[in-house]
Design a protein around this motif. Sequence first.
Motif, mmCIF file in Angstrom:
data_model
loop_
_atom_site.group_PDB
_atom_site.id
_atom_site.type_symbol
_atom_site.label_atom_id
_atom_site.label_comp_id
_atom_site.label_asym_id
_atom_site.label_seq_id
_atom_site.Cartn_x
_atom_site.Cartn_y
_atom_site.Cartn_z
ATOM 1 N N HIS A 45 0.823 -1.213 0.000
ATOM 2 C CA HIS A 45 0.000 0.000 0.000
ATOM 3 C C HIS A 45 0.858 1.264 0.000
ATOM 4 N N PHE A 46 2.122 1.134 -0.338
ATOM 5 C CA PHE A 46 3.029 2.284 -0.280
ATOM 6 C C PHE A 46 2.631 3.354 -1.290
ATOM 7 N N ALA A 47 2.664 4.600 -0.832
ATOM 8 C CA ALA A 47 2.404 5.762 -1.677
ATOM 9 C C ALA A 47 2.905 6.988 -0.925
ATOM 10 N N VAL A 48 3.149 8.062 -1.647
ATOM 11 C CA VAL A 48 3.489 9.324 -1.002
ATOM 12 C C VAL A 48 2.243 10.198 -1.057
ATOM 13 N N GLU A 49 1.437 10.104 -0.002
ATOM 14 C CA GLU A 49 0.148 10.780 0.045
ATOM 15 C C GLU A 49 0.180 12.056 0.870
ATOM 16 N N TYR A 50 1.272 12.266 1.584
ATOM 17 C CA TYR A 50 1.458 13.448 2.416
ATOM 18 C C TYR A 50 2.951 13.699 2.514
ATOM 19 N N ALA A 51 3.340 14.840 3.050
ATOM 20 C CA ALA A 51 4.764 15.190 3.157
ATOM 21 C C ALA A 51 5.093 15.511 4.612
ATOM 22 N N ILE A 52 5.789 14.575 5.277
ATOM 23 C CA ILE A 52 6.183 14.796 6.667
ATOM 24 C C ILE A 52 7.697 14.764 6.837
ATOM 25 N N ASN A 53 8.432 14.718 5.718
ATOM 26 C CA ASN A 53 9.879 14.906 5.747
ATOM 27 C C ASN A 53 10.279 15.546 4.417
ATOM 28 N N PRO A 54 11.486 16.116 4.332
ATOM 29 C CA PRO A 54 11.865 16.862 3.127
ATOM 30 C C PRO A 54 11.980 16.033 1.854
ATOM 31 N N TRP A 55 11.995 14.723 1.976
ATOM 32 C CA TRP A 55 12.161 13.859 0.807
ATOM 33 C C TRP A 55 10.833 13.551 0.136
ATOM 34 N N MET A 56 9.742 13.742 0.830
ATOM 35 C CA MET A 56 8.433 13.361 0.321
ATOM 36 C C MET A 56 7.864 14.465 -0.578
ATOM 37 N N ASP A 57 7.510 14.089 -1.792
ATOM 38 C CA ASP A 57 6.940 15.016 -2.766
ATOM 39 C C ASP A 57 5.651 14.389 -3.298
ATOM 40 N N VAL A 58 4.514 14.934 -2.899
ATOM 41 C CA VAL A 58 3.236 14.330 -3.262
ATOM 42 C C VAL A 58 2.955 14.434 -4.759
ATOM 43 N N THR A 59 3.723 15.272 -5.464
ATOM 44 C CA THR A 59 3.526 15.406 -6.914
ATOM 45 C C THR A 59 4.375 14.425 -7.712
ATOM 46 N N ALA A 60 5.309 13.737 -7.053
ATOM 47 C CA ALA A 60 6.178 12.778 -7.751
ATOM 48 C C ALA A 60 5.498 11.404 -7.789
ATOM 49 N N PRO A 61 5.338 10.826 -8.949
ATOM 50 C CA PRO A 61 4.656 9.529 -9.030
ATOM 51 C C PRO A 61 5.480 8.407 -8.398
ATOM 52 N N VAL A 62 4.771 7.467 -7.789
ATOM 53 C CA VAL A 62 5.395 6.285 -7.204
ATOM 54 C C VAL A 62 4.957 5.062 -7.997
ATOM 55 N N ASP A 63 5.907 4.251 -8.378
ATOM 56 C CA ASP A 63 5.614 2.992 -9.080
ATOM 57 C C ASP A 63 5.451 1.904 -8.013
ATOM 58 N N ALA A 64 4.209 1.646 -7.636
ATOM 59 C CA ALA A 64 3.944 0.721 -6.538
ATOM 60 C C ALA A 64 4.443 -0.690 -6.845
ATOM 61 N N GLU A 65 4.294 -1.112 -8.083
ATOM 62 C CA GLU A 65 4.745 -2.459 -8.456
ATOM 63 C C GLU A 65 6.264 -2.574 -8.346
ATOM 64 N N LEU A 66 6.975 -1.536 -8.773
ATOM 65 C CA LEU A 66 8.432 -1.544 -8.670
ATOM 66 C C LEU A 66 8.875 -1.482 -7.215
#
Length: 261
Positions: A6-27
């Motif tokens: 269920h990994f996704a970047v749905e919020y930003a709670i550290n400087p590395w998290m960018d909610v606009t950057a797509p995440v490839d869940a399968e990868l």
Amino acid sequence: MCSPEHFAVEYAINPWMDVTAPVDAELAVKQWDRLRETLVGLGHEVHLLAPEPGLPDMVYAANGAFVVDGTAYGARFKHQQRAAEAAVHRTFYDSPDWRFIAPNETNEGEGDFAYLPEAHGGLILAGYGFRTELPAHAEAQEALGRPVVSLRLVDPRFYHLDVALASIDDGNIVYYPGAFSAATQKVLAQLFPDAIVADDDDALAFGLNLVSDGANVVLNSEATRLAGRLKAAGYTPVPVELAELKKGGGSVKCCIAELRH
């Protein structure tokens, strides 16, 4: 460990998290599987937590508790988005194999605690400044019966201790000085004069977010210079690719909670 199903970047709670950057869940799952297979291939037993919908950061299993000699000091997360993870981890430790101690203070498990059983008779290194609160260090000391050295983190990119420092055997560490206050840097230099010191490139590649069994060091494949330093010091670097999970602000160590009986 916990699969990033269920990994996704749905919020930003550290400087590395960018909610606009797509995440490839399968990868992300494939890269995580490779990490798990690497640990098993090195002879380690891996226990799995079932991922829960609505908790996209559960893959960072290191944050759920800190275990020393069969006692698990539980986590209490700083951010509400991750708060429910603590109960899932507590359920895992609710067995005759472990003694679970519930926290009163905010702490994020092995994200901010490292244990070195042979350093100065058994020593806990504890980070603070961004997530874990300083009173949790005293609470951990009482819970686990080991002396705690508080280390102040000052760079928000290194918001957890485990992205700035790691134990590489039972008595020594690798760390990035720039993540810490000047006074903390002096303390680390006194305690660990033979430590391996990482540079900016190693640190920003999440190279310090590693796990070691004292011989093999599993680390992010981008930290090539650090891998060379470890090899020169007599360790065997084992690189793994975790580019997708880096998007959430974690790498190898974040994905692994070490179970110390």
